[in-house]
Design a protein around this motif. Structure first.
Motif, mmCIF file in Angstrom:
data_model
loop_
_atom_site.group_PDB
_atom_site.id
_atom_site.type_symbol
_atom_site.label_atom_id
_atom_site.label_comp_id
_atom_site.label_asym_id
_atom_site.label_seq_id
_atom_site.Cartn_x
_atom_site.Cartn_y
_atom_site.Cartn_z
ATOM 1 N N THR A 9 0.834 -1.202 0.000
ATOM 2 C CA THR A 9 0.000 0.000 0.000
ATOM 3 C C THR A 9 0.870 1.254 0.000
ATOM 4 O OG1 THR A 9 -1.724 -1.191 1.190
ATOM 5 C CG2 THR A 9 -1.888 1.194 1.166
ATOM 6 N N TRP A 10 1.980 1.236 0.740
ATOM 7 C CA TRP A 10 2.904 2.367 0.723
ATOM 8 C C TRP A 10 3.476 2.568 -0.680
ATOM 9 C CZ3 TRP A 10 3.816 6.460 3.475
ATOM 10 C CH2 TRP A 10 3.496 6.480 4.833
ATOM 11 N N ILE A 11 3.816 1.485 -1.365
ATOM 12 C CA ILE A 11 4.361 1.594 -2.719
ATOM 13 C C ILE A 11 3.318 2.179 -3.668
ATOM 14 C CG2 ILE A 11 5.179 0.251 -4.700
ATOM 15 C CD1 ILE A 11 6.591 -1.572 -2.661
ATOM 16 N N VAL A 12 2.094 1.658 -3.600
ATOM 17 C CA VAL A 12 1.020 2.174 -4.453
ATOM 18 C C VAL A 12 0.742 3.630 -4.124
ATOM 19 C CG1 VAL A 12 -1.460 1.969 -4.947
ATOM 20 C CG2 VAL A 12 -0.025 -0.079 -4.866
ATOM 21 N N MET A 43 -4.038 1.440 4.375
ATOM 22 C CA MET A 43 -2.791 1.570 5.114
ATOM 23 C C MET A 43 -3.038 1.762 6.609
ATOM 24 S SD MET A 43 0.298 4.184 4.361
ATOM 25 C CE MET A 43 -0.837 5.543 4.479
ATOM 26 N N ILE A 44 -4.011 2.570 6.955
ATOM 27 C CA ILE A 44 -4.305 2.801 8.375
ATOM 28 C C ILE A 44 -4.826 1.525 9.033
ATOM 29 C CG2 ILE A 44 -5.855 4.032 9.947
ATOM 30 C CD1 ILE A 44 -5.499 6.487 8.114
ATOM 31 N N ILE A 45 -5.709 0.813 8.353
ATOM 32 C CA ILE A 45 -6.244 -0.431 8.927
ATOM 33 C C ILE A 45 -5.128 -1.456 9.127
ATOM 34 C CG2 ILE A 45 -7.742 -2.417 8.456
ATOM 35 C CD1 ILE A 45 -9.669 -0.365 7.091
ATOM 36 N N SER A 46 -4.302 -1.654 8.100
ATOM 37 C CA SER A 46 -3.215 -2.635 8.243
ATOM 38 C C SER A 46 -2.191 -2.159 9.272
ATOM 39 C CB SER A 46 -2.543 -2.897 6.890
ATOM 40 O OG SER A 46 -1.932 -1.729 6.384
ATOM 41 N N GLY A 47 -1.954 -0.849 9.354
ATOM 42 C CA GLY A 47 -1.025 -0.318 10.347
ATOM 43 C C GLY A 47 -1.508 -0.513 11.765
ATOM 44 N N VAL A 48 -2.802 -0.347 11.985
ATOM 45 C CA VAL A 48 -3.360 -0.564 13.327
ATOM 46 C C VAL A 48 -3.223 -2.032 13.721
ATOM 47 C CG1 VAL A 48 -5.518 -0.589 14.638
ATOM 48 C CG2 VAL A 48 -4.900 1.426 13.316
ATOM 49 N N VAL A 49 -3.528 -2.932 12.796
ATOM 50 C CA VAL A 49 -3.393 -4.362 13.090
ATOM 51 C C VAL A 49 -1.941 -4.705 13.409
ATOM 52 C CG1 VAL A 49 -3.573 -6.677 12.107
ATOM 53 C CG2 VAL A 49 -5.415 -5.040 11.756
ATOM 54 N N PHE A 66 3.674 5.521 14.052
ATOM 55 C CA PHE A 66 2.278 5.944 13.914
ATOM 56 C C PHE A 66 2.180 7.452 13.696
ATOM 57 C CE2 PHE A 66 -1.646 7.517 15.861
ATOM 58 C CZ PHE A 66 -2.584 6.863 15.065
ATOM 59 N N LEU A 67 2.884 8.227 14.511
ATOM 60 C CA LEU A 67 2.845 9.683 14.383
ATOM 61 C C LEU A 67 3.436 10.146 13.055
ATOM 62 C CD1 LEU A 67 3.814 10.765 18.006
ATOM 63 C CD2 LEU A 67 1.564 10.878 16.913
ATOM 64 N N LEU A 68 4.530 9.528 12.633
ATOM 65 C CA LEU A 68 5.124 9.896 11.357
ATOM 66 C C LEU A 68 4.220 9.510 10.188
ATOM 67 C CD1 LEU A 68 8.873 8.975 11.913
ATOM 68 C CD2 LEU A 68 7.927 11.258 11.556
ATOM 69 N N GLY A 69 3.530 8.387 10.292
ATOM 70 C CA GLY A 69 2.592 7.975 9.248
ATOM 71 C C GLY A 69 1.438 8.960 9.114
ATOM 72 N N ILE A 70 0.884 9.372 10.231
ATOM 73 C CA ILE A 70 -0.195 10.368 10.202
ATOM 74 C C ILE A 70 0.337 11.701 9.679
ATOM 75 C CG2 ILE A 70 -1.817 11.680 11.641
ATOM 76 C CD1 ILE A 70 -2.594 8.736 11.163
ATOM 77 N N GLY A 71 1.551 12.055 10.064
ATOM 78 C CA GLY A 71 2.164 13.278 9.554
ATOM 79 C C GLY A 71 2.385 13.230 8.051
#
Length: 113
Positions: A9-12, A43-49, A66-71
């Motif tokens: 998902t990050w690549i896409v 990405m958020i769903i898979s990241g939370v899991v 998590f904070l950097l991803g949201i940023g």
């Protein structure tokens, strides 16, 4: 499975953001933005899991990721917003790139930890 989904998902998302920010047509850029927002959800769903499963091993790194991803998501939204206003936010692109690289690097560190 979740790690692979998160990684791809990050690549896409990377290709969607680059594609959307380089389009000259506002309509095409908006289409890329919509697809990027769908990628955020995955990405958020898979990241939370992944965070729930690995939080006990490295809570500080998981929290920072998590904070950097949201940023990173916020910077992507700001970049698309500036693009729609016909502004050329070259500084935003550099900041987005640096924050995204740090986030991906931290994520890869956690994946292989």
């Amino acid at each position: 499975m979740w790690l692979g989904l998160h990684f791809w998902t990050w690549i896409v998302l990377t290709f969607l953001v680059i594609g959307g920010l380089t389009r000259h047509s506002e309509k095409r850029a908006t289409q890329f933005l919509i697809l990027a927002r769908i990628a955020y959800l995955v990405m958020i769903i898979s990241g939370v899991v992944l965070s729930i499963r690995t939080f006990g091993h490295a809570p500080l790194l998981i929290s920072l990721k998590f904070l950097l991803g949201i940023g990173t998501i916020a910077l992507i939204e700001i970049s698309f917003g500036r693009k729609m206003e016909r502004d050329t936010p070259h500084l935003i692109y550099w900041i987005l790139g640096i924050v995204a690289l740090i986030t991906v690097g931290l994520g890869l560190t956690l994946a292989f930890h």
